[in-house]
Write a protein that holds these residues in place. Structure first.
Motif, short mmCIF file in Angstrom:
data_model
loop_
_atom_site.label_atom_id
_atom_site.label_comp_id
_atom_site.label_asym_id
_atom_site.label_seq_id
_atom_site.Cartn_x
_atom_site.Cartn_y
_atom_site.Cartn_z
N ASN A 141 0.88 -1.28 -0.24
CA ASN A 141 0.00 0.10 0.18
C ASN A 141 0.54 1.38 -0.31
O ASN A 141 1.28 1.93 1.21
CB ASN A 141 -0.93 0.01 1.22
CG ASN A 141 -2.15 1.15 1.30
OD1 ASN A 141 -2.55 1.45 2.53
ND2 ASN A 141 -2.86 1.28 -0.39
N ASP A 142 1.50 1.62 -1.07
CA ASP A 142 1.73 3.05 -0.94
C ASP A 142 1.81 2.96 -2.99
O ASP A 142 2.35 2.42 -3.96
CB ASP A 142 3.93 2.34 -0.85
CG ASP A 142 4.26 3.52 -0.82
OD1 ASP A 142 4.70 4.20 -1.01
OD2 ASP A 142 5.04 3.58 0.10
N VAL A 143 2.52 4.22 -3.04
CA VAL A 143 2.80 5.21 -4.10
C VAL A 143 4.29 4.77 -5.14
O VAL A 143 3.58 4.64 -6.21
CB VAL A 143 2.55 6.39 -4.57
CG1 VAL A 143 0.88 7.10 -3.51
CG2 VAL A 143 3.46 7.50 -3.69
N VAL A 144 4.78 4.25 -4.07
CA VAL A 144 6.20 4.21 -4.51
C VAL A 144 6.46 2.41 -4.94
O VAL A 144 5.87 1.46 -3.47
CB VAL A 144 7.36 4.36 -4.15
CG1 VAL A 144 8.64 3.86 -4.50
CG2 VAL A 144 6.85 6.32 -3.91
N PRO A 145 6.38 1.57 -6.37
CA PRO A 145 6.52 0.00 -5.82
C PRO A 145 7.86 0.08 -5.06
O PRO A 145 8.18 0.13 -4.39
CB PRO A 145 6.21 0.35 -7.51
CG PRO A 145 6.99 1.52 -8.28
CD PRO A 145 6.42 2.25 -7.12
N THR A 146 7.41 -1.81 -5.20
CA THR A 146 8.94 -2.31 -4.56
C THR A 146 9.09 -3.24 -5.35
O THR A 146 9.05 -4.25 -6.39
CB THR A 146 7.78 -2.90 -2.89
OG1 THR A 146 9.03 -4.25 -3.10
CG2 THR A 146 6.80 -4.14 -3.72
#
Length: 245
Positions: free
Chosen positions: A117-122
């Motif tokens: 749950n983040d705008v930056v991917p992993t």
């Protein structure tokens, strides 16, 4: 004739799921059966506790097969992990009574689903979680989980068109834990219908994002209409953790 039970772990991103299809090279079952044939000279169909979808994973899938081979449990374990691809691991080989059946004797299962749950991917977890960029309301999702616990007809939360068999299942527990941007959902129950966990997850995410009301849970349980539930969450976030006997 011996009956051997396997506990299998696999990363499903390269495969079309558990069940052997025409192209057995792209299924978990097909890969394991090919190694058994190499080791024993026997053409054997292994029995899994259930299917996992294309792209889904397992930490504790269970299967069994019958053989006349005299290889020991430890020899089978060593040889499986020598000849299987690195993304399929047999964790345990145990001889069990002849009547043991990995699917029919299963009493329950535990699944996990991971949401980033983040705008930056992993970079590391992109094949093992589903990225959701909108903020998610955990309190709303937990309230939805409480509505799902218990015995219900989950037909509306499955990809089944219709079924002659019962679509009633019991969910014993749904938990949500958070570590940084990763949300870990755990589902424990006596059984799950086709794509049920993924559809439940898609619905929970849409409730958490505010795109569906909390009341949709009661609505789908009552009406049993699939189109009223949320989207089917992608397979890469799903893990079969354990099968209970």
């Amino acid at each position: 004739m011996r009956n051997l039970k396997l506990t299998v772990e696999y990363d499903g991103k390269r495969y079309l799921g558990w069940q052997r299809l025409g192209d057995s090279e792209k299924t978990i079952q097909g890969k394991i059966e090919k190694v058994i044939q190499q080791l024993t000279g026997e053409t054997i169909e292994i029995i899994g506790s259930g299917r996992t979808d294309a792209g889904a994973h397992a930490k504790g899938q269970v299967a069994n097969f019958k053989t006349t081979s005299t290889l020991s449990e430890d020899e089978f374990l060593t040889l499986f992990n020598r000849y299987l691809p690195d993304d399929i691991v047999v964790k345990e080989v145990v001889e069990v009574p002849e009547r043991f059946h990995a699917r029919y004797n299963a009493k329950g299962k535990q699944y996990s689903y991971y949401v980033w749950n983040d705008v930056v991917p992993t970079a590391f977890e992109r094949y093992h979680s589903f990225q959701v960029v909108e903020p998610l309301d955990l309190a709303k999702m937990e309230a939805a989980c409480e509505k799902l616990v218990g015995t219900h007809d989950f037909l509306g939360f499955s990809a089944l068109k219709k079924s002659k068999k019962s679509t009633e299942r019991r969910i014993d527990e749904i938990t949500i834990t958070q570590e940084g941007s990763m949300l870990h959902f755990t589902f424990v129950g006596n059984g799950f219908l086709y794509k049920m966990v993924r559809i439940l997850m898609g619905t929970l995410i849409e409730i958490g994002a505010g795109r569906l009301p909390l009341a949709v849970i009661d609505q789908v349980l009552a009406n049993k209409i699939r189109s009223e539930a949320g989207e089917t969450a992608p397979a890469q976030g799903l893990f079969l953790d354990e099968v209970y006997y």
